[in-house]
Design a protein around this motif. Structure first.
Motif, PDB file in Angstrom:
ATOM      1  N   PRO A 300       0.677  -1.312  -0.299  1.00  0.00           N
ATOM      2  CA  PRO A 300       0.063   0.149   0.194  1.00  0.00           C
ATOM      3  C   PRO A 300       0.757   0.873  -0.083  1.00  0.00           C
ATOM      4  CG  PRO A 300       0.391  -0.785   2.707  1.00  0.00           C
ATOM      5  CD  PRO A 300       1.413  -2.143   1.351  1.00  0.00           C
ATOM      6  N   ARG A 301       0.351   2.512  -0.826  1.00  0.00           N
ATOM      7  CA  ARG A 301       1.604   3.982  -0.476  1.00  0.00           C
ATOM      8  C   ARG A 301       1.465   4.161   0.895  1.00  0.00           C
ATOM      9  NH1 ARG A 301       1.866   7.768  -4.126  1.00  0.00           N
ATOM     10  NH2 ARG A 301       1.493  10.352  -2.912  1.00  0.00           N
ATOM     11  N   LEU A 302       2.638   4.426   1.038  1.00  0.00           N
ATOM     12  CA  LEU A 302       2.516   4.901   2.778  1.00  0.00           C
ATOM     13  C   LEU A 302       3.161   6.367   2.914  1.00  0.00           C
ATOM     14  CD1 LEU A 302       4.800   1.350   3.581  1.00  0.00           C
ATOM     15  CD2 LEU A 302       2.389   2.005   4.327  1.00  0.00           C
ATOM     16  N   ALA A 303       2.745   6.789   4.265  1.00  0.00           N
ATOM     17  CA  ALA A 303       3.884   8.096   4.628  1.00  0.00           C
ATOM     18  C   ALA A 303       4.538   7.854   6.381  1.00  0.00           C
ATOM     19  CB  ALA A 303       2.978   8.804   5.109  1.00  0.00           C
ATOM     20  N   PHE A 304       5.702   7.882   5.581  1.00  0.00           N
ATOM     21  CA  PHE A 304       6.172   7.613   7.428  1.00  0.00           C
ATOM     22  C   PHE A 304       6.702   8.759   8.030  1.00  0.00           C
ATOM     23  CE2 PHE A 304      10.066   6.661   9.327  1.00  0.00           C
ATOM     24  CZ  PHE A 304      10.135   5.711   9.830  1.00  0.00           C
ATOM     25  N   HIS A 305       6.458   8.701   9.289  1.00  0.00           N
ATOM     26  CA  HIS A 305       6.443   9.156   9.718  1.00  0.00           C
ATOM     27  C   HIS A 305       7.353   8.906  10.957  1.00  0.00           C
ATOM     28  CE1 HIS A 305       6.009  12.108  13.592  1.00  0.00           C
ATOM     29  NE2 HIS A 305       6.125  11.068  14.478  1.00  0.00           N
ATOM     30  N   CYS A 306       8.732   9.180  11.342  1.00  0.00           N
ATOM     31  CA  CYS A 306       9.685   9.192  11.737  1.00  0.00           C
ATOM     32  C   CYS A 306       9.495  10.190  12.961  1.00  0.00           C
ATOM     33  CB  CYS A 306      11.207   9.504  10.148  1.00  0.00           C
ATOM     34  SG  CYS A 306      12.848   9.134  11.177  1.00  0.00           S
ATOM     35  N   PRO A 307       9.868   8.958  13.844  1.00  0.00           N
ATOM     36  CA  PRO A 307       9.157   9.692  14.892  1.00  0.00           C
ATOM     37  C   PRO A 307      10.733  10.257  15.347  1.00  0.00           C
ATOM     38  CG  PRO A 307       9.261   7.331  14.912  1.00  0.00           C
ATOM     39  CD  PRO A 307       9.786   7.687  13.487  1.00  0.00           C
ATOM     40  N   CYS A 308      11.092  11.286  16.466  1.00  0.00           N
ATOM     41  CA  CYS A 308      12.658  12.331  16.475  1.00  0.00           C
ATOM     42  C   CYS A 308      12.747  10.901  17.421  1.00  0.00           C
ATOM     43  CB  CYS A 308      11.531  13.729  18.129  1.00  0.00           C
ATOM     44  SG  CYS A 308      10.252  14.695  16.965  1.00  0.00           S
TER      45      CYS A 308
END
Length: 410
Positions: A300-308
């Motif tokens: 699936p098409r993802l948006a990745f949130h990279c944690p601080c």
């Protein structure tokens, strides 16, 4: 930065660390350009440079007030400023020292003390937290809206963990709230690594990493938890376990700091260095493995949130995205990916208004590329973002595990 610690400050346990950090700051202000709270509030004292001045003044014998504490409390400890700083200022070390001293000198109101004590009693206890979570879900319609928003809309069943069968063995930190909020995360990790020739061993005596206590200014309690974990992991590390895998980047960032935090403890300094050196975020393990052996049925098409804690504390920004792209997942672009989502451990509970504003802005950025699902690498970020009830948010290893075709056994 010139500094002259007061006689009382020179007696503090980490006085030398405070002086080292203060002297490394050159007042440039680059840190404010990437500080989420400064961008939101526009107050110099709600940015790293202003907070450094507040701590400096306090350690030099200046007055300390509730306003001092408020500005320090508002810091997310996202460490974005450390990524930006051209002088290598270890801001989070100074913040820990400053917060502890403010806590000692300016007593909190009763309500704040009760909230923080409650968080320290509940969050590090997986069984207690899990029981309260189940009770909250049962009574959800009767609870205040603010509490309902903290309860997950869905909890994926963990599925089966494969039995250990490989020569390569690693430990995994189970976590505190993650077993209740996202029990499938570590189970999915075990299944994916099993396919790639690594078995996960349990360390049942290991518990909370210590970050909850430490960042709520109960620093000695946090260090005691670190010592207990070292004792729990040590026999397995000496017995052939290669590493300690962390699937929550916040825990991983803290365990990697055991070496620094316990450097003056003669009984634990050497073991803490070894534990920190052998602690790995999951992506550090997976990116070194033959990912082409995995067969995916769905991407699936993802948006990745990279944690601080992954990008700024562990300096692993872009690592998960690289693994996902190698595996064929299409990634949506994320504007201002360096900014914090507002979760920041217990921040969403101690600073709810600021946290919600940061969360909504982050979701707007993540959803701008129209992803089917948002992936992340830390349970705090996952539950905080998913609590908005917008695009579903899951740990990236769960998405990978779900995308795998049926295994073929030798």
């Amino acid at each position: 930065m010139q500094t002259n610690l007061s006689p009382a400050a020179r007696e503090l346990p980490r006085a030398a660390d405070a002086e080292r950090v203060l002297r490394s700051c050159v007042h440039c202000g680059f840190c404010n350009a990437t500080c989420p709270t400064y961008q939101l509030l526009g107050d110099e004292l709600d940015g790293p440079r202003g907070r450094i001045y507040l701590i400096k003044g306090m350690l030099e014998g200046g007055e300390v007030s509730e306003k001092t504490r408020e500005h320090l409390d508002r810091c997310l400890t996202c460490r974005n400023c450390e990524t930006t700083c051209p002088s290598g200022v270890s801001y989070h070390e100074l913040l820990d020292i400053g917060r502890a001293e403010v806590e000692r000198r300016v007593p909190r109101p009763l309500g704040q003390r009760l909230l923080r004590a409650g968080l320290r009693q509940v969050l590090p206890q997986p069984r207690l937290f899990g029981a309260l979570l189940k009770g909250g879900q049962t009574l959800k319609p009767l609870l205040p809206a603010s509490v309902q928003a903290k309860l997950p809309a869905r909890i994926a069943a963990p599925g089966v963990r494969p039995a250990p069968r490989h020569a390569r063995r690693m430990l995994i930190l189970e976590g505190c709230v993650q077993p209740g909020l996202s029990p499938n995360t570590n189970a999915a990790t075990a299944r994916v690594l099993d396919r790639l020739g690594i078995s996960l061993d349990a360390a049942p005596r290991a518990g909370c990493c210590g970050a909850v206590d430490y960042h709520l200014n109960a620093q000695e309690a946090g260090l005691d938890r670190a010592r207990r974990n070292i004792d729990a992991w040590w026999p397995a590390l000496q017995g052939g376990a290669e590493a300690i895998i962390q699937t929550a980047s916040g825990c991983g960032a803290f365990v990697k700091e055991y070496a620094s935090l316990l450097k003056d403890d003669p009984a634990y300094a050497a073991k803490a260095r070894e534990v920190s050196a052998r602690t790995r975020d999951l992506v550090e393990v997976l990116r070194e493995l033959p990912l082409e052996e995995l067969r995916l049925k769905d991407t699936p098409r993802l948006a990745f949130h990279c944690p601080c804690t992954l990008q700024h504390a562990q300096r692993l920004g872009g690592a998960v995205e690289g693994v996902l792209q190698r595996l064929g997942f299409p990634l949506a672009p994320v504007p201002d990916g360096h900014l914090c989502c507002g979760s920041a451990g217990t921040y969403s509970l101690t600073q709810p208004d600021l946290s919600r504003r940061l969360r909504d802005a982050k979701l707007d950025a993540l959803e701008s590329g129209h992803p089917e699902v948002i992936a992340t690498a830390n349970i705090g970020c996952q539950s905080h973002l998913d609590g908005a009830g917008r695009t579903p948010v899951r740990h990236w290893i769960e998405i990978l595990d779900a995308a795998l075709a049926a295994p073929t056994h030798p």
